[in-house]
Design an enzyme around this catalytic site. Structure first.
Site, PDB file in Angstrom:
ATOM      1  N   CYS A   2       0.858  -1.177   0.000  1.00  0.00           N
ATOM      2  CA  CYS A   2       0.000   0.000   0.000  1.00  0.00           C
ATOM      3  C   CYS A   2       0.898   1.232   0.000  1.00  0.00           C
ATOM      4  CB  CYS A   2      -0.854   0.043   1.256  1.00  0.00           C
ATOM      5  SG  CYS A   2      -1.899  -1.411   1.463  1.00  0.00           S
ATOM      6  N   GLY A  28      -1.119   1.125  -4.963  1.00  0.00           N
ATOM      7  CA  GLY A  28      -2.392   0.493  -4.639  1.00  0.00           C
ATOM      8  C   GLY A  28      -3.529   1.141  -5.372  1.00  0.00           C
ATOM      9  N   ASN A 103       1.200   0.141   5.830  1.00  0.00           N
ATOM     10  CA  ASN A 103       1.708  -0.570   4.656  1.00  0.00           C
ATOM     11  C   ASN A 103       2.524  -1.755   5.159  1.00  0.00           C
ATOM     12  OD1 ASN A 103       4.411   0.131   2.315  1.00  0.00           O
ATOM     13  ND2 ASN A 103       2.831  -1.420   2.217  1.00  0.00           N
ATOM     14  N   GLY A 104       2.162  -2.940   4.707  1.00  0.00           N
ATOM     15  CA  GLY A 104       2.899  -4.128   5.137  1.00  0.00           C
ATOM     16  C   GLY A 104       1.951  -5.252   5.463  1.00  0.00           C
ATOM     17  N   TYR A 260      10.326  -4.074  -8.532  1.00  0.00           N
ATOM     18  CA  TYR A 260       9.069  -3.795  -9.222  1.00  0.00           C
ATOM     19  C   TYR A 260       8.257  -2.637  -8.642  1.00  0.00           C
ATOM     20  CZ  TYR A 260       4.177  -4.372 -10.554  1.00  0.00           C
ATOM     21  OH  TYR A 260       2.908  -4.143 -10.985  1.00  0.00           O
TER      22      TYR A 260
HETATM   23  P1  AMP Z   1       2.965 -12.718 -14.438  1.00  0.00           P
HETATM   24  O1  AMP Z   1       4.278 -13.409 -14.613  1.00  0.00           O
HETATM   25  O2  AMP Z   1       2.013 -12.895 -15.555  1.00  0.00           O
HETATM   26  O3  AMP Z   1       2.341 -13.088 -13.130  1.00  0.00           O
HETATM   27  O4  AMP Z   1       3.222 -11.161 -14.362  1.00  0.00           O
HETATM   28  C1  AMP Z   1       4.454 -10.664 -14.032  1.00  0.00           C
HETATM   29  C2  AMP Z   1       4.434  -9.177 -14.196  1.00  0.00           C
HETATM   30  O5  AMP Z   1       3.556  -8.588 -13.244  1.00  0.00           O
HETATM   31  C3  AMP Z   1       5.810  -8.630 -13.914  1.00  0.00           C
HETATM   32  O6  AMP Z   1       6.389  -8.326 -15.122  1.00  0.00           O
HETATM   33  C4  AMP Z   1       5.591  -7.384 -13.127  1.00  0.00           C
HETATM   34  O7  AMP Z   1       5.650  -6.268 -13.971  1.00  0.00           O
HETATM   35  C5  AMP Z   1       4.208  -7.527 -12.576  1.00  0.00           C
HETATM   36  N1  AMP Z   1       4.247  -7.896 -11.148  1.00  0.00           N
HETATM   37  C6  AMP Z   1       5.170  -8.585 -10.495  1.00  0.00           C
HETATM   38  N2  AMP Z   1       4.834  -8.737  -9.205  1.00  0.00           N
HETATM   39  C7  AMP Z   1       3.665  -8.125  -9.040  1.00  0.00           C
HETATM   40  C8  AMP Z   1       2.802  -7.932  -7.936  1.00  0.00           C
HETATM   41  N3  AMP Z   1       3.091  -8.428  -6.747  1.00  0.00           N
HETATM   42  N4  AMP Z   1       1.667  -7.225  -8.131  1.00  0.00           N
HETATM   43  C9  AMP Z   1       1.366  -6.740  -9.329  1.00  0.00           C
HETATM   44  N5  AMP Z   1       2.128  -6.905 -10.411  1.00  0.00           N
HETATM   45  C10 AMP Z   1       3.271  -7.589 -10.285  1.00  0.00           C
END
Ligand code: AMP
Length: 510
Positions: A2, A28, A103-104, A260
């Site tokens: 968050c 978020g 957040n956490g 990320y």
């Molecule tokens: P996927 O492998 O289809 O699950 O999607 C991976 C992509 O989602 C990655 O390239 C990131 O850009 C994004 N991503 C990675 N971790 C998260 C997360 N915890 N929440 C939202 N998006 C994520």
């Protein structure tokens, strides 16, 4: 995951909190909330589901009076039906009016909730660990507060007791009616929290935020990070006090922020996220050079947006052209959050489109920040092939994600993670790539550590390594957590809580 904000200013803070939440929107998109406090202690809250721009209308903004406030954007947790009930900030009215945003994720949430009923005699109405955290804080304040007088040391003592009772990751902002803003960070500093100042003729204003980018855009100067275990109290008059409240603070920040989550223009724990990503690109380039000596790559193409810095640096390092091969539709939410695999698959196509001139007849190296389920990568590899690519290599700036993240980043269960039980070759097969190159975990840690100038050498890396820094997460814990995620029962009770809470989304708290 968050985003949180807290401010003590000399003028009304509603617009400032709104603008700050917009800047933290990437942390978020599920729900947003603001609470403000007037000089006499009267607090005003508005929260709701959706993006910041959808949650706050002019009439809501008008009602958010006062020059002290906190704000929150909520990250969606997969499968939860309880978004409104669990949207933050949370409120309690004893021993003082207190609102809190967090957040956490607390790893001993269940035990805390049990203790609330058994000994603390407090009711927790949702499955949110933030509500539990608020009640632990309120209970510990109640034990120490004498009458209506509350001083900083008493607040810090209560936070020291919170650190004793609570496990996991937490960066917190709270308002205590009549007593100002409180902010604190868990003893490992897993989640980020920075503080900045802004000098005015009436005195100094303070802003606490998950990411420094919120300070930059709001005209505040970054003072420093809140230390792991440290608490800060800013009185309504704008006096800043702080104290270390943990017995053994030990900075181990979450590395996934750098992979990320955070914006590249943020600096957290003195580390530029952008620089960390550039370094990831350098290290990944070396891995590719070792794994693919023939280097039969014509072009390096990032998967927008997060991977751009790493992909650019990787291309420079290998002396290969860097080209933009995918156009992103900015107006579609992050695809990862869509419920159900079919929707997710479709929305990758809605969000990204290939620019065929960059693919036709070429061997391409696609670079992403991470591969989680592999759904996105598989779809993208297929798009590259449809656009005419000959060979499609896929590189991930992060190592294989093989373990759940229990400290506040939404990760699927192990069964859903594509790298569970698969090496890079098997993942390549699965996503139909010619080869997959993953960053090594040591190289990732080195990349982020180098961006700190070597100051920070330990990071929270559990989703790659399976090592959980708080020491209370074992196989049994992970099994239980995954069962809960999969259980339709937990969704039902969440939905019931949501109904119960519908009426409290907007109110004057006192
Ligand atoms: P996927 O492998 O289809 O699950 O999607 C991976 C992509 O989602 C990655 O390239 C990131 O850009 C994004 N991503 C990675 N971790 C998260 C997360 N915890 N929440 C939202 N998006 C994520």
């Amino acid at each position: 995951m968050c985003g949180i904000l807290g401010v003590v200013a000399k003028t009304p803070v509603n617009q400032l909190l709104y603008d700050g939440l917009l800047v933290l929107q990437h942390r978020g998109q599920d729900a947003a909330g603001i609470v403000t406090a007037e000089a006499g202690g009267v607090m005003h809250m508005h929260k709701g589901q959706g993006l910041v721009a959808d949650v706050f209308r002019t009439r809501n903004m008008r009602s958010l009076k006062g020059s002290i406030g906190i704000g929150h954007v909520r990250y969606p947790t997969a499968g939860s039906a309880s978004s409104l009930a669990e949207s933050q900030p949370f409120y309690v009215n004893s021993p003082f009016g207190i609102v809190l945003a967090h957040n956490g994720n607390l790893t001993n949430h269940k035990e805390l909730k049990d203790a609330m009923y058994r000994s603390d005699l407090r009711h927790i109405n949702t499955n949110s660990d933030s509500e539990a955290l608020l009640n632990v804080f309120a209970y510990e304040l109640q034990k120490r507060a004498h009458g209506f007088q509350l001083d900083s040391e008493t607040i810090f003592d209560a936070i020291a007791a919170v650190h004793q009772r609570v496990r996991g990751a937490y960066a917190v902002v709270a308002l205590i009616a009549g007593y100002g803003l409180v902010a604190f960070r868990d003893p490992h500093g897993i989640r980020p929290l920075v503080i900045g100042e802004h000098a005015t003729q009436e005195g100094t204003e303070y802003l606490v935020a998950s990411e420094s980018v919120a300070l930059d855009t709001m005209g505040f100067k970054l003072m420093r990070d809140i230390e792991p275990g440290e608490a800060v109290h800013i009185t309504p008059e704008g006096e800043l006090r702080s104290r270390q409240c943990a017995s053994a603070p030990d900075l181990v920040p979450c590395i996934f922020e750098h992979v990320y989550f955070a914006r590249p223009d943020s600096v957290m724990d003195g580390i530029s996220v952008y620089q960390a990503r550039l370094n990831m690109g350098d290290n990944l380039a070396e891995k590719i050079r070792r794994s693919l000596p023939e280097l039969d790559i014509d072009v390096v193409i990032p998967i927008p947006d997060t991977s751009r810095a790493s992909a650019l640096q990787l291309a420079n390092h290998l002396g290969l052209p860097y080209r933009e091969g995918f156009q992103k539709n900015r107006y579609i939410g992050r695809t990862f959050i869509m419920p159900g695999q079919a929707t997710r698959k479709k929305s990758v196509r809605q969000k990204l489109n290939a620019i065929s001139v960059e693919f036709k007849g070429r061997n391409v190296l696609l670079v992403d920040d991470s591969i989680v389920r592999g759904t996105t990568s598989k779809e993208i590899v297929q798009m590259a092939r449809e656009a005419g690519a000959v060979k499609v290599y896929f590189a991930s700036a992060a190592p294989p994600v093989r373990f759940p993240h229990v400290y506040g980043i939404d990760m699927p269960t192990r069964a859903e993670l594509i790298a569970t039980g698969r090496d890079a070759a098997k993942v390549a097969e699965e996503i139909c790539a010619d080869a997959v190159f993953y960053q090594d975990i040591d190289a990732l840690v080195q990349a982020v550590s180098d961006a700190s100038g070597g100051r920070i050498t330990r990071f929270e890396t559990s989703c790659f390594s399976g090592e959980y820094i708080t020491g209370d997460v074992d196989a049994h814990y992970l099994d239980e957590m995954e069962n809960r995620r999969a259980s339709p029962l937990s969704k039902e009770s969440d939905a019931a809580n949501a109904d119960l809470n519908v009426g409290v989304a907007e109110q004057n708290l006192m």
